[in-house]
Design a protein around this motif. Structure first.
Motif, PDB file in Angstrom:
ATOM      1  N   LEU A  36       0.850  -1.183   0.000  1.00 57.77           N
ATOM      2  CA  LEU A  36       0.000   0.000   0.000  1.00 57.77           C
ATOM      3  C   LEU A  36       0.890   1.238   0.000  1.00 57.77           C
ATOM      4  O   LEU A  36       1.735   1.402   0.877  1.00 57.77           O
ATOM      5  N   ARG A  37       0.711   2.083  -1.000  1.00 58.93           N
ATOM      6  CA  ARG A  37       1.493   3.312  -1.075  1.00 58.93           C
ATOM      7  C   ARG A  37       0.727   4.447  -0.406  1.00 58.93           C
ATOM      8  O   ARG A  37      -0.500   4.491  -0.445  1.00 58.93           O
ATOM      9  N   VAL A  52      -3.289   3.539  10.696  1.00 58.82           N
ATOM     10  CA  VAL A  52      -2.918   2.175  10.305  1.00 58.82           C
ATOM     11  C   VAL A  52      -4.158   1.285  10.249  1.00 58.82           C
ATOM     12  O   VAL A  52      -4.306   0.458   9.341  1.00 58.82           O
ATOM     13  N   ASP A  53      -5.072   1.477  11.193  1.00 61.32           N
ATOM     14  CA  ASP A  53      -6.318   0.701  11.170  1.00 61.32           C
ATOM     15  C   ASP A  53      -7.135   1.031   9.928  1.00 61.32           C
ATOM     16  O   ASP A  53      -7.618   0.128   9.216  1.00 61.32           O
ATOM     17  N   ALA A 113       3.717   4.950   9.368  1.00 62.38           N
ATOM     18  CA  ALA A 113       2.644   4.053   8.955  1.00 62.38           C
ATOM     19  C   ALA A 113       3.033   3.105   7.823  1.00 62.38           C
ATOM     20  O   ALA A 113       2.679   1.909   7.870  1.00 62.38           O
ATOM     21  N   PRO A 114       3.754   3.547   6.788  1.00 61.29           N
ATOM     22  CA  PRO A 114       4.062   2.616   5.688  1.00 61.29           C
ATOM     23  C   PRO A 114       4.785   1.347   6.136  1.00 61.29           C
ATOM     24  O   PRO A 114       4.485   0.258   5.638  1.00 61.29           O
ATOM     25  N   ALA A 115       5.675   1.479   7.109  1.00 62.55           N
ATOM     26  CA  ALA A 115       6.394   0.280   7.579  1.00 62.55           C
ATOM     27  C   ALA A 115       5.446  -0.686   8.269  1.00 62.55           C
ATOM     28  O   ALA A 115       5.622  -1.916   8.192  1.00 62.55           O
ATOM     29  N   GLN A 116       4.430  -0.164   8.946  1.00 63.85           N
ATOM     30  CA  GLN A 116       3.478  -1.027   9.641  1.00 63.85           C
ATOM     31  C   GLN A 116       2.488  -1.682   8.688  1.00 63.85           C
ATOM     32  O   GLN A 116       1.797  -2.630   9.064  1.00 63.85           O
ATOM     33  N   LEU A 117       2.424  -1.164   7.464  1.00 66.21           N
ATOM     34  CA  LEU A 117       1.469  -1.691   6.491  1.00 66.21           C
ATOM     35  C   LEU A 117       2.112  -2.605   5.466  1.00 66.21           C
ATOM     36  O   LEU A 117       1.463  -3.062   4.521  1.00 66.21           O
ATOM     37  N   LYS A 118       3.394  -2.895   5.629  1.00 69.24           N
ATOM     38  CA  LYS A 118       4.052  -3.804   4.696  1.00 69.24           C
ATOM     39  C   LYS A 118       3.557  -5.220   4.896  1.00 69.24           C
ATOM     40  O   LYS A 118       3.172  -5.614   5.996  1.00 69.24           O
ATOM     41  N   ASP A 119       3.551  -5.991   3.804  1.00 66.77           N
ATOM     42  CA  ASP A 119       3.123  -7.391   3.884  1.00 66.77           C
ATOM     43  C   ASP A 119       4.041  -8.175   4.826  1.00 66.77           C
ATOM     44  O   ASP A 119       5.236  -7.931   4.889  1.00 66.77           O
TER      45      ASP A 119
END
Length: 301
Positions: A3-4, A256-257, A295-301
């Motif tokens: 997710l970008r 993030v949620d 947030a981007p790091a927490q949303l990585k696969d």
């Protein structure tokens, strides 16, 4: 699914009085793309400062190196495909191939009447968009174009050397209706939505999620009808217009949620508004920057 995270910077500040710093800061924060609205003015900003999208993006291209840039969204309301194509090719060249064109059918409001015309009906907007987008596609991919349509014409329009990005810069097509979704399926490299506007005032996040899933399913159907894999299109949500409103920007955890929910719906890019005090896009700037960085790091696969 990755997710970008991108942002949209409204062009309401003079370049040397804060305008420039937002774009350079967006690159420093690691946003994937920074967009701006392509309007002559917009809603509550109508009686205040407001600058043009193409000059703003040109200036932003000159002070950034990696950040992608784009419009959310350009429309036929006050644009013509021939002149727009020339501006886009120039902008793509100046930026070194970092431009995405967000484009849609347009709507009501200041843009719809600023040139002295009566506002178009939804059907008229769809008719014009159905001619505008294919012609723009040709203008950006062919050296010379002649065309005579119901609404737009081109007579030996030259666009040499074309875009830096080949075969042309990407289109992010904003659409929710069947005709617009067919255009997104045929011409888009991405699809853009703001959700279901009928749910903004009194809807719930759960209702919004269902509406977004239904929109995504209709996009998949439009792609299937022409034999295209819907997975080839990025799916972009311009946030701030769903029942969640500004709540996702209240904390990193809240964002993030929110982002995780929409990633699960198939979205590949979320666009958040750069904070503007005293507006619908009011947000704590420190929390906003933490969201961008963490947030981007927490949303990585």
């Amino acid at each position: 699914m990755s997710l970008r995270l991108s942002t949209v910077i409204l062009p309401y500040r003079r370049w040397h009085e804060g305008g420039r710093s937002s774009w350079t800061r967006a690159e420093q924060l690691g946003f994937h793309t920074a967009y701006t609205y392509d309007h002559l003015s917009w809603r509550s900003f109508r009686d205040g400062p407001w600058f043009g999208a193409v000059p703003t993006l040109t200036a932003a291209a000159a002070v950034t190196e990696r950040l992608r840039l784009g419009t959310l969204v350009t429309s036929p309301n006050f644009r013509h495909p021939v002149t727009l194509a020339k501006e886009l090719i120039s902008l793509d060249d100046i930026s070194g191939g970092r431009i995405t064109l967000g484009i849609g059918a347009g709507g009501t409001g200041f843009d719809a009447t600023a040139l002295g015309q009566e506002p178009w009906t939804p059907r008229e907007r769809a008719d014009r968009f159905g001619e505008f987008l294919p012609l723009l596609d040709r203008l950006l991919t062919e050296d010379a174009v002649s065309y005579e349509g119901d609404f737009y014409s081109a007579h030996e329009a030259r666009n040499i050397p074309g875009c830096v990005q080949r075969p042309r810069l990407p289109f992010a097509v904003a659409a929710t209706g069947p005709r617009g979704l067919r255009l997104a399926a045929q011409y888009g490299q991405a699809w853009v939505t703001t959700g279901d506007p009928k749910l903004y005032e009194n809807g719930t996040p759960e209702q919004s999620d269902r509406a977004l899933r239904q929109q995504s399913d209709k996009l998949a159907d439009a792609c299937a009808a022409i034999g295209r894999d819907v997975g080839e299109l990025d799916r972009v949500l311009l946030t701030g217009f769903t029942p969640d409103r500004s709540r996702p920007l209240e904390s990193v955890d809240a964002f993030v949620d929110f982002a995780g929910r929409h990633r699960d719906l198939g979205f590949t890019e979320l666009v958040v508004h750069w904070p503007i005090a005293g507006s619908d896009f009011t947000a704590d700037e420190k929390i906003f920057e933490r969201i961008a960085m963490e947030a981007p790091a927490q949303l990585k696969d």
